[in-house]
Design a protein around this motif. Structure first.
Motif, short mmCIF file in Angstrom:
data_model
loop_
_atom_site.label_atom_id
_atom_site.label_comp_id
_atom_site.label_asym_id
_atom_site.label_seq_id
_atom_site.Cartn_x
_atom_site.Cartn_y
_atom_site.Cartn_z
N UNK A 70 0.39 -17.20 -10.47
CA UNK A 70 -0.64 -16.41 -10.81
C UNK A 70 -1.74 -16.80 -11.87
N UNK A 71 -1.46 -17.70 -12.90
CA UNK A 71 -2.62 -18.24 -13.53
C UNK A 71 -3.53 -19.17 -12.84
N UNK A 72 -2.76 -19.86 -11.86
CA UNK A 72 -3.86 -21.07 -10.98
C UNK A 72 -4.52 -20.11 -10.09
N UNK A 73 -4.12 -18.96 -9.43
CA UNK A 73 -4.76 -18.13 -8.69
C UNK A 73 -6.14 -17.32 -9.36
N UNK A 74 -5.77 -16.93 -10.56
CA UNK A 74 -6.54 -16.29 -11.44
C UNK A 74 -7.90 -17.36 -11.80
N UNK A 75 -7.60 -18.33 -12.12
CA UNK A 75 -8.66 -19.38 -12.55
C UNK A 75 -9.17 -19.83 -11.37
N UNK A 76 -8.84 -20.08 -10.40
CA UNK A 76 -9.61 -20.44 -9.11
C UNK A 76 -10.20 -19.40 -8.35
N UNK A 77 -9.93 -17.98 -8.65
CA UNK A 77 -10.52 -16.77 -7.70
C UNK A 77 -10.77 -15.67 -8.65
N UNK A 78 -11.52 -16.12 -9.83
CA UNK A 78 -11.49 -14.93 -11.10
C UNK A 78 -12.20 -13.62 -10.45
N UNK A 79 -13.02 -13.67 -9.42
CA UNK A 79 -13.67 -12.64 -8.80
C UNK A 79 -12.76 -11.75 -8.18
N UNK A 80 -11.58 -12.09 -7.85
CA UNK A 80 -10.63 -11.21 -7.03
C UNK A 80 -9.42 -10.53 -7.90
N UNK A 81 -9.51 -10.84 -9.38
CA UNK A 81 -8.96 -10.38 -10.32
C UNK A 81 -9.50 -9.71 -11.31
N UNK A 82 -9.57 -8.43 -11.40
CA UNK A 82 -10.61 -7.63 -12.43
C UNK A 82 -9.76 -7.45 -13.63
N UNK A 83 -8.64 -7.68 -13.80
CA UNK A 83 -7.81 -7.32 -14.86
C UNK A 83 -7.88 -8.05 -16.05
#
Length: 214
Positions: A70-83
């Motif tokens: 989850x942390x890696x996905x958030x860092x690599x695709x911040x535009x997909x995670x609005x929270x």
């Protein structure tokens, strides 16, 4: 007053039983093997405890894998995670992950005992449904791995124990490594300038980052 006298240590235990006169307390808490405490006719319970302990360790591993993903996905695709970045020192964050991993199916409803901000929870579900579950399946969509499950009572106890343990360990890790994190932050920032063509002094970003921290 009668002074309690120590007896021989328990077989397989690291402590002693103490005894005194009538009405005296005859107990001392010490770590010992489970087999020492179990009555002979309950020895079969050892297998039950062992199996549940193994299941808990597997769930613990899976929760850490999900958190890392989850942390890696958030860092690599911040535009997909609005929270935004989740609070990794939040007990509720780790409890939700512990509740998710045994499902092994798409989760669309609210997990019980979920007190996370709604958008943060939706981001976690997105990682779980779209990426974590996909990693556990083959090209035909069949599960290659079935996570272990615990009874409702053990799951509740396990998730709370795990959440308190991981938050404590994380806080201690951050406190003990603050200087290293600061140097890495300075170094990473300076490397961005280096990539843009800014000439760095001798030693490069690493040396300069250490100098700025000191």
């Amino acid at each position: 007053m009668q002074v309690p006298q120590p007896l021989q240590p328990l077989s397989g235990a690291s402590g002693y039983l103490v005894t005194g006169g009538p009405g005296s307390i005859q107990h001392k808490a010490q770590s010992c093997k489970l087999s020492t405490l179990l009555n002979a006719r309950y020895k079969s319970c050892r297998d039950v405890f062992r199996r549940n302990a193994e299941r808990y360790q597997l769930l613990r591993r899976d929760v850490l894998n999900l958190a890392n993903l989850h942390i890696r996905m958030l860092l690599e695709n911040p535009e997909a995670y609005t929270g935004g970045f989740p609070d990794i020192l939040s007990l509720n964050f780790w409890r939700v992950l512990f509740q998710l991993v045994p499902n092994n199916v798409l989760v669309t409803t609210t997990v019980l005992n979920n007190n996370l901000p709604q958008q943060v929870y939706q981001d976690v579900l997105n990682t779980y449904n779209q990426h974590y579950l996909r990693a556990l399946r083959n090209e035909l969509g069949q599960a290659n791995y079935q996570p272990p499950t615990l009874t409702a009572c053990l799951n509740y106890v396990g998730q709370n124990h795990f959440a308190h343990q991981i938050v404590t360990n994380t806080a201690q890790h951050l406190i003990r490594n603050t200087s290293s994190f600061m140097v890495r932050a300075f170094t990473g920032h300076l490397r961005n300038y280096e990539d843009q063509g800014v000439v760095m002094p001798r030693g490069g970003p690493s040396k300069l980052g250490m100098f700025l921290y000191m």
